[in-house]
Design a protein around this motif. Structure first.
Motif, short mmCIF file in Angstrom:
data_model
loop_
_atom_site.label_atom_id
_atom_site.label_comp_id
_atom_site.label_asym_id
_atom_site.label_seq_id
_atom_site.Cartn_x
_atom_site.Cartn_y
_atom_site.Cartn_z
N PHE A 211 42.89 39.47 30.07
CA PHE A 211 41.47 39.12 30.13
C PHE A 211 40.65 39.97 29.19
O PHE A 211 40.84 41.19 29.09
N THR A 212 39.73 39.34 28.49
CA THR A 212 38.79 40.05 27.64
C THR A 212 37.35 39.87 28.11
O THR A 212 36.43 40.37 27.49
N GLN A 213 37.16 39.14 29.22
CA GLN A 213 35.81 38.87 29.72
C GLN A 213 35.90 38.51 31.20
O GLN A 213 36.99 38.31 31.74
N ASP A 214 34.74 38.49 31.85
CA ASP A 214 34.66 37.96 33.20
C ASP A 214 34.53 36.44 33.14
O ASP A 214 34.03 35.89 32.16
N PHE A 215 34.98 35.78 34.22
CA PHE A 215 34.96 34.32 34.25
C PHE A 215 34.17 33.82 35.47
O PHE A 215 34.62 32.93 36.18
N TYR A 216 33.03 34.42 35.71
CA TYR A 216 32.25 34.01 36.86
C TYR A 216 31.83 32.55 36.70
O TYR A 216 31.43 32.12 35.61
#
Length: 221
Positions: A211-216
């Motif tokens: 993961f390189t980011q949040d996936f909200y």
């Protein structure tokens, strides 16, 4: 010698964290989270082509829950583990394996957000359902950490254990998909355990991991 086959930001992270807590000599064999895990030489260690795999004294193990039980029974039966005669044994087993309940929802969301690279391949319904299921798991943890009489510092009254490691790693992954804002006891517990040096040592190096980011989901942003 203990040898852990590990990919960052996967279930093998919980075994890596546990090994750091045990302070036993071990080495890490890094693997990319890709088709190389299906190579014949790796399938000898893990028939399903997954991490973790553990080599110890000429034997091999796979499945993070089994590895956790074995390592605790051998090296820390009533420290990070709870031996069969310990009154907390039942609860310890429940929470060690509850990590997999949470992890399966994270895996479904990882597939949706990461493995399926095109928007038309993804299912908003599946993503919404799995994020909601993560929150149901958070609620179970909130209830456990906020009993009527007093708050718990850890999942077991007897103190920090591999149950906190297993579930804590699953929460680490779940936080990419569902926030902890509505669950103050879980948030505080996670903040407490994630400050441990062994947890910090198990984190992925910059530029590695899935993961390189949040996936909200859009309704939470």
């Amino acid at each position: 010698m203990i040898r852990l086959h590990h990919s960052p930001q996967t279930r093998s992270m919980r075994v890596l964290w546990l090994l750091h807590e045990l302070d036993e000599p071990f080495e890490v064999v890094p693997h990319a989270f890709d088709k190389s895990l299906r190579a014949p030489e790796y399938l000898v260690l893990s028939p399903a082509g997954r991490v973790p795999a553990l080599e110890i004294e000429g034997e091999r193990m796979f499945e993070s829950g089994a590895i956790t039980e074995y390592l605790c029974e051998r090296f820390s039966p009533d420290g990070l583990g709870r031996s069969p005669s310990n009154p907390e044994r039942m609860a310890w087993l429940v929470w060690v394996h509850f990590a997999e309940t949470l992890s399966q929802h994270c895996a479904a969301l990882t597939q949706q957000h990461v493995a399926l690279r095109e928007d038309h391949m993804r299912s908003p319904i599946v993503m919404k359902l799995e994020a909601a299921r993560i929150k149901k798991c958070y609620q179970a943890l909130e209830d456990r950490l906020s009993p009527p009489i007093e708050n718990r510092d850890y999942l077991l009254t007897g103190g920090f254990s591999a149950a906190d490691i297993s579930v804590g790693q699953a929460v680490y992954m779940a936080r990419f998909f569902a926030k902890l804002d509505e669950f103050p006891a879980v948030r505080d517990w996670y903040a407490r355990i994630s400050q441990r040096p062994a947890f910090q040592a198990s984190l992925p190096l910059p530029g590695t991991g899935i993961f390189t980011q949040d996936f909200y989901p859009p309704w939470e942003v």
